[in-house]
Design a protein around this motif. Structure first.
Motif, PDB file in Angstrom:
ATOM      1  N   ALA A  97       0.850  -1.195   0.000  1.00  0.00           N
ATOM      2  CA  ALA A  97       0.000   0.000   0.000  1.00  0.00           C
ATOM      3  C   ALA A  97       0.886   1.246   0.000  1.00  0.00           C
ATOM      4  CB  ALA A  97      -0.895  -0.009   1.240  1.00  0.00           C
ATOM      5  N   PRO A  98       0.489   2.293  -0.748  1.00  0.00           N
ATOM      6  CA  PRO A  98       1.286   3.534  -0.798  1.00  0.00           C
ATOM      7  C   PRO A  98       1.574   4.107   0.585  1.00  0.00           C
ATOM      8  CG  PRO A  98      -0.441   3.580  -2.457  1.00  0.00           C
ATOM      9  CD  PRO A  98      -0.677   2.357  -1.623  1.00  0.00           C
ATOM     10  N   LYS A  99       0.628   3.927   1.508  1.00  0.00           N
ATOM     11  CA  LYS A  99       0.820   4.473   2.863  1.00  0.00           C
ATOM     12  C   LYS A  99       1.987   3.801   3.573  1.00  0.00           C
ATOM     13  CE  LYS A  99      -3.853   6.160   3.848  1.00  0.00           C
ATOM     14  NZ  LYS A  99      -5.027   6.055   4.746  1.00  0.00           N
ATOM     15  N   ILE A 100       2.147   2.489   3.357  1.00  0.00           N
ATOM     16  CA  ILE A 100       3.252   1.754   3.996  1.00  0.00           C
ATOM     17  C   ILE A 100       4.585   2.252   3.445  1.00  0.00           C
ATOM     18  CG2 ILE A 100       4.338  -0.518   4.239  1.00  0.00           C
ATOM     19  CD1 ILE A 100       1.532  -1.743   4.130  1.00  0.00           C
ATOM     20  N   LEU A 101       4.655   2.405   2.127  1.00  0.00           N
ATOM     21  CA  LEU A 101       5.881   2.882   1.496  1.00  0.00           C
ATOM     22  C   LEU A 101       6.191   4.308   1.949  1.00  0.00           C
ATOM     23  CD1 LEU A 101       8.148   2.366  -0.508  1.00  0.00           C
ATOM     24  CD2 LEU A 101       6.645   3.197  -2.326  1.00  0.00           C
ATOM     25  N   LYS A 102       5.172   5.160   1.970  1.00  0.00           N
ATOM     26  CA  LYS A 102       5.365   6.544   2.398  1.00  0.00           C
ATOM     27  C   LYS A 102       5.854   6.593   3.836  1.00  0.00           C
ATOM     28  CE  LYS A 102       2.890  10.935   2.827  1.00  0.00           C
ATOM     29  NZ  LYS A 102       1.594  11.631   2.620  1.00  0.00           N
ATOM     30  N   HIS A 103       5.282   5.735   4.688  1.00  0.00           N
ATOM     31  CA  HIS A 103       5.695   5.697   6.091  1.00  0.00           C
ATOM     32  C   HIS A 103       7.166   5.316   6.204  1.00  0.00           C
ATOM     33  CE1 HIS A 103       5.599   4.925  10.404  1.00  0.00           C
ATOM     34  NE2 HIS A 103       6.136   3.733  10.165  1.00  0.00           N
ATOM     35  N   ASN A 104       7.601   4.328   5.413  1.00  0.00           N
ATOM     36  CA  ASN A 104       8.996   3.892   5.431  1.00  0.00           C
ATOM     37  C   ASN A 104       9.935   5.014   4.997  1.00  0.00           C
ATOM     38  OD1 ASN A 104       9.809   0.823   5.886  1.00  0.00           O
ATOM     39  ND2 ASN A 104       7.708   0.869   5.139  1.00  0.00           N
TER      40      ASN A 104
END
Length: 383
Positions: free
Chosen positions: A58-65
């Protein structure tokens, strides 16, 4: 490379909680140890991030990383920079810390380049990166003396870059610092190709260097050019020609230098349009082509329509029209104000807005029933 930040948490803690005379030596020893692990894992780490970006996460997981590693890197760089001020450090220890800072800066550059849409551009850049940008921009600035004899005052156009070079306080975000550095390269390319000519201004407009200083200089330049034309019709033609040229320029970086302000193109365009309107008006006025403006009758009063409804009934009537969608209530206050001032009731020629509003929101049962009978009578009258 998550382990890097976990290990550095302990190092940062020790930096902020000195214990004993061997404190700097212990810190540098730990940094040196982690530096080796950092170098070994750097390529693998970048590969993992790129693989994560290409996966179905999910884009949110990548953004969080990305944001997590960005903020951690910035914090560690700031802590290392502060620790370098420790007077007990020797040259070897200073070199070790510099190497670590360099690697972290490379990591930030990698995150910004590869994940630009996820990278937090609003984050303030660390002081050490700010100073490096200053050195890079200083090295890229042209020799202004070589362009003194041209049409354009190059130094006036380059003001934002000169200002950045001499800034003593770091208030710059990643977006703004990167924008200045990248844009300076672009305008330098234009300067080499077109020299000190009007085309250089097109580049500044295209890359939206929307500084007040640049705007003022360009307007001043246009005014000087217009002043060289004694005939007003010539000035008007020149303005229309400039407006045509301006509309053909494509803005390549809409956010520009100041993302909250209008683009340089729009600001100059608005000024030119106002000047064109002024010259058009002046031309028609002198030619006697403007129609005479009719005088308004001071005694003319707003048209008022008398009703045979009480204030309460009128308010209830309007309320029902709004509720069923006959009247579109984008601004309910304006509607209430209009009806109270334009429609006298059967008992009063002047209805106060306050009274009408009160009746509108507090319809009693008797008024409601009487209004319902009026609606029924109205419906029965339709054939």
């Amino acid at each position: 490379m998550s382990y890097l930040f976990n290990e550095f948490e302990r190092i940062v803690f020790l930096m902020n909680n000195p214990n004993g005379d061997d404190h700097p030596k212990l810190i540098c020893s730990l940094i040196d140890k982690e530096l080796v692990r950092f170098k070994e894992g750097e390529v693998l780490y970048e590969h993992k991030l790129l693989k994560l970006a290409g996966s179905r996460h999910a884009p949110k997981i990548l953004k969080h990383n990305i944001r997590l590693h960005q903020s951690s890197s910035i914090r560690i760089v700031n802590e290392l920079e502060r620790f370098m001020l420790h007077e007990d450090l020797n040259s070897k220890q200073t070199d070790t810390i510099h190497q670590c800072i360099d690697l972290l800066i490379n990591l930030l550059d990698f995150l910004c380049t590869q994940f630009k849409s996820l990278f937090d551009e609003k984050e303030k850049i660390p002081n050490i990166i700010f100073k490096r940008y200053q050195d890079q921009i200083k090295a890229l600035l042209p020799d202004f003396e070589n362009y003194d004899n041209g049409l354009i005052d190059i130094k006036a156009l380059y003001y934002p870059f000169i200002e950045f070079q001499f800034k003593k306080t770091n208030t710059y975000t990643f977006r703004k610092a990167c924008y200045l550095f990248e844009t300076l390269n672009k305008v330098n390319e234009s300067l080499v190709k077109s020299g000190n000519s009007i085309k250089l201004i097109y580049t500044f407009i295209a890359y939206n260097l929307n500084s007040a200083k640049i705007y003022d200089y360009i307007i001043e330049l246009i005014v000087d050019q217009l002043g060289m034309r004694s005939c007003k019709s010539e000035r008007l033609r020149r303005l229309k020609y400039l407006d045509k040229l301006l509309t053909q320029i494509v803005v390549l970086t809409p956010k520009g230098l100041k993302s909250q302000k209008p683009t340089l193109k729009d600001s100059i365009g608005n000024w030119i349009q106002k000047e064109i309107s002024f010259y058009n008006y002046d031309f028609h006025l002198q030619s006697g082509l403007l129609p005479e403006v009719p005088r308004l009758n001071e005694d003319l009063k707003q048209t008022r329509i008398k009703t045979n409804l009480s204030v309460g009934q009128l308010a209830c009537f309007v309320k029902q029209l709004i509720e069923v969608g006959v009247i579109e209530a984008k601004n309910q206050n304006d509607i209430l104000k209009h009806f109270s001032s334009s429609y006298p009731s059967k008992n009063s020629t002047d209805i106060s807005e306050k009274s009408f509003t009160n009746k509108f929101f507090n319809v009693d049962n008797t008024t409601s029933e009487k209004t319902r009978q009026i609606f029924l009578k109205l419906f029965r009258s339709i054939n």
